[in-house]
Design a protein around this motif. Structure first.
Motif, PDB file in Angstrom:
ATOM      1  N   ILE A   1       0.885  -1.119  -0.133  1.00  0.00           N
ATOM      2  CA  ILE A   1       0.099   0.026  -0.087  1.00  0.00           C
ATOM      3  C   ILE A   1       0.815   1.149   0.012  1.00  0.00           C
ATOM      4  O   ILE A   1       0.550   2.314  -0.782  1.00  0.00           O
ATOM      5  CB  ILE A   1      -1.118  -0.140   1.199  1.00  0.00           C
ATOM      6  N   ALA A   2       1.829   1.169   0.820  1.00  0.00           N
ATOM      7  CA  ALA A   2       3.084   2.470   0.790  1.00  0.00           C
ATOM      8  C   ALA A   2       3.565   2.753  -0.578  1.00  0.00           C
ATOM      9  O   ALA A   2       3.603   3.852  -0.937  1.00  0.00           O
ATOM     10  CB  ALA A   2       4.005   2.055   1.894  1.00  0.00           C
ATOM     11  N   ARG A   3       3.873   1.668  -1.092  1.00  0.00           N
ATOM     12  CA  ARG A   3       4.361   1.741  -2.585  1.00  0.00           C
ATOM     13  C   ARG A   3       3.484   2.400  -3.442  1.00  0.00           C
ATOM     14  O   ARG A   3       3.969   3.277  -4.278  1.00  0.00           O
ATOM     15  CB  ARG A   3       5.048   0.357  -2.770  1.00  0.00           C
ATOM     16  N   SER A   4       2.388   1.898  -3.566  1.00  0.00           N
ATOM     17  CA  SER A   4       1.296   2.328  -4.158  1.00  0.00           C
ATOM     18  C   SER A   4       0.914   3.698  -4.138  1.00  0.00           C
ATOM     19  O   SER A   4       0.749   4.402  -5.045  1.00  0.00           O
ATOM     20  CB  SER A   4      -0.018   1.451  -4.323  1.00  0.00           C
ATOM     21  N   LEU A   5       0.891   4.256  -2.772  1.00  0.00           N
ATOM     22  CA  LEU A   5       0.648   5.575  -2.455  1.00  0.00           C
ATOM     23  C   LEU A   5       1.711   6.465  -2.639  1.00  0.00           C
ATOM     24  O   LEU A   5       1.575   7.560  -3.225  1.00  0.00           O
ATOM     25  CB  LEU A   5       0.403   5.412  -0.970  1.00  0.00           C
ATOM     26  N   TYR A   6       2.877   6.028  -2.482  1.00  0.00           N
ATOM     27  CA  TYR A   6       4.118   6.853  -2.929  1.00  0.00           C
ATOM     28  C   TYR A   6       4.093   7.081  -4.269  1.00  0.00           C
ATOM     29  O   TYR A   6       4.184   8.293  -4.747  1.00  0.00           O
ATOM     30  CB  TYR A   6       5.611   6.023  -2.556  1.00  0.00           C
ATOM     31  N   LYS A   7       4.111   6.054  -5.267  1.00  0.00           N
ATOM     32  CA  LYS A   7       3.720   6.457  -6.694  1.00  0.00           C
ATOM     33  C   LYS A   7       2.639   7.233  -7.025  1.00  0.00           C
ATOM     34  O   LYS A   7       2.722   8.159  -7.849  1.00  0.00           O
ATOM     35  CB  LYS A   7       3.311   5.123  -7.266  1.00  0.00           C
ATOM     36  N   MET A   8       1.512   6.880  -6.376  1.00  0.00           N
ATOM     37  CA  MET A   8       0.251   8.110  -6.806  1.00  0.00           C
ATOM     38  C   MET A   8       0.358   9.368  -6.020  1.00  0.00           C
ATOM     39  O   MET A   8       0.190  10.264  -6.814  1.00  0.00           O
ATOM     40  CB  MET A   8      -0.979   7.333  -5.881  1.00  0.00           C
ATOM     41  N   ILE A   9       1.191   9.589  -5.172  1.00  0.00           N
ATOM     42  CA  ILE A   9       1.537  10.991  -4.667  1.00  0.00           C
ATOM     43  C   ILE A   9       2.488  11.461  -5.720  1.00  0.00           C
ATOM     44  O   ILE A   9       2.304  12.761  -5.965  1.00  0.00           O
ATOM     45  CB  ILE A   9       1.992  10.972  -3.252  1.00  0.00           C
ATOM     46  N   LYS A  10       3.362  10.941  -6.048  1.00  0.00           N
ATOM     47  CA  LYS A  10       4.384  11.569  -6.918  1.00  0.00           C
ATOM     48  C   LYS A  10       3.814  11.959  -8.300  1.00  0.00           C
ATOM     49  O   LYS A  10       4.085  12.975  -8.887  1.00  0.00           O
ATOM     50  CB  LYS A  10       5.621  10.496  -7.303  1.00  0.00           C
ATOM     51  N   GLU A  11       2.909  11.112  -8.667  1.00  0.00           N
ATOM     52  CA  GLU A  11       2.246  11.415  -9.925  1.00  0.00           C
ATOM     53  C   GLU A  11       1.190  12.701  -9.810  1.00  0.00           C
ATOM     54  O   GLU A  11       1.020  13.245 -10.892  1.00  0.00           O
ATOM     55  CB  GLU A  11       1.477   9.981 -10.603  1.00  0.00           C
ATOM     56  N   HIS A  12       0.619  12.848  -8.697  1.00  0.00           N
ATOM     57  CA  HIS A  12      -0.326  14.017  -8.372  1.00  0.00           C
ATOM     58  C   HIS A  12       0.197  15.079  -7.703  1.00  0.00           C
ATOM     59  O   HIS A  12      -0.518  15.861  -7.169  1.00  0.00           O
ATOM     60  CB  HIS A  12      -1.366  13.236  -7.665  1.00  0.00           C
ATOM     61  N   THR A  13       1.607  15.089  -7.483  1.00  0.00           N
ATOM     62  CA  THR A  13       2.187  16.188  -6.790  1.00  0.00           C
ATOM     63  C   THR A  13       1.731  17.434  -7.265  1.00  0.00           C
ATOM     64  O   THR A  13       1.520  18.468  -6.586  1.00  0.00           O
ATOM     65  CB  THR A  13       3.630  16.174  -6.602  1.00  0.00           C
ATOM     66  N   ASN A  14       1.754  17.596  -8.649  1.00  0.00           N
ATOM     67  CA  ASN A  14       1.437  18.970  -9.308  1.00  0.00           C
ATOM     68  C   ASN A  14       0.310  19.457  -9.108  1.00  0.00           C
ATOM     69  O   ASN A  14      -0.173  20.730  -9.300  1.00  0.00           O
ATOM     70  CB  ASN A  14       1.949  18.867 -10.729  1.00  0.00           C
TER      71      ASN A  14
END
Length: 76
Positions: free
Chosen positions: A36-49
Motif C-alpha cells: 500500500i505504501a508503495r502504491s501511495l508513494y507512486k500515486m502521490i508522486k504522480e499527483h504532486t503538481n
C-alpha cells in the motif's frame, strides 16, 4: 509549522490518497502495508503538481518508508 502539525498534515494527506486508492483498486484492502505504501508513494508522486503549495512541500521529501510508518501508526 511544528513537527507534530506536519506529521498530522501528512497523515491526513495520505488518508486522502488512501481513499482514492481503495476506490480505484479495492483489492488493495487486502494488501500488505508495504504494498500500500508503495502504491501511495507512486500515486502521490504522480499527483504532486495537483496539490497545494503547502501540500507539495509536505510530500517533497516523503519516502515510502515514511508512508509505511504513517500507515502503521494509523492502524494502531
Amino acid at each position: 509549522m511544528t513537527e507534530k502539525n506536519a506529521s498530522d498534515e501528512k497523515r491526513q494527506l495520505i488518508n486522502r490518497f488512501l481513499i482514492i486508492l481503495t476506490k480505484e483498486q479495492p483489492q488493495m484492502y487486502y494488501a500488505s502495508t508495504s504494498e500500500i505504501a508503495r502504491s501511495l508513494y507512486k500515486m502521490i508522486k504522480e499527483h504532486t503538481n495537483r496539490l497545494s503549495v503547502e501540500e507539495q512541500a509536505l510530500v517533497r521529501r516523503m519516502s515510502m518508508e515514511e508512508i509505511e510508518g504513517l500507515l502503521g501508526f494509523h492502524a494502531r
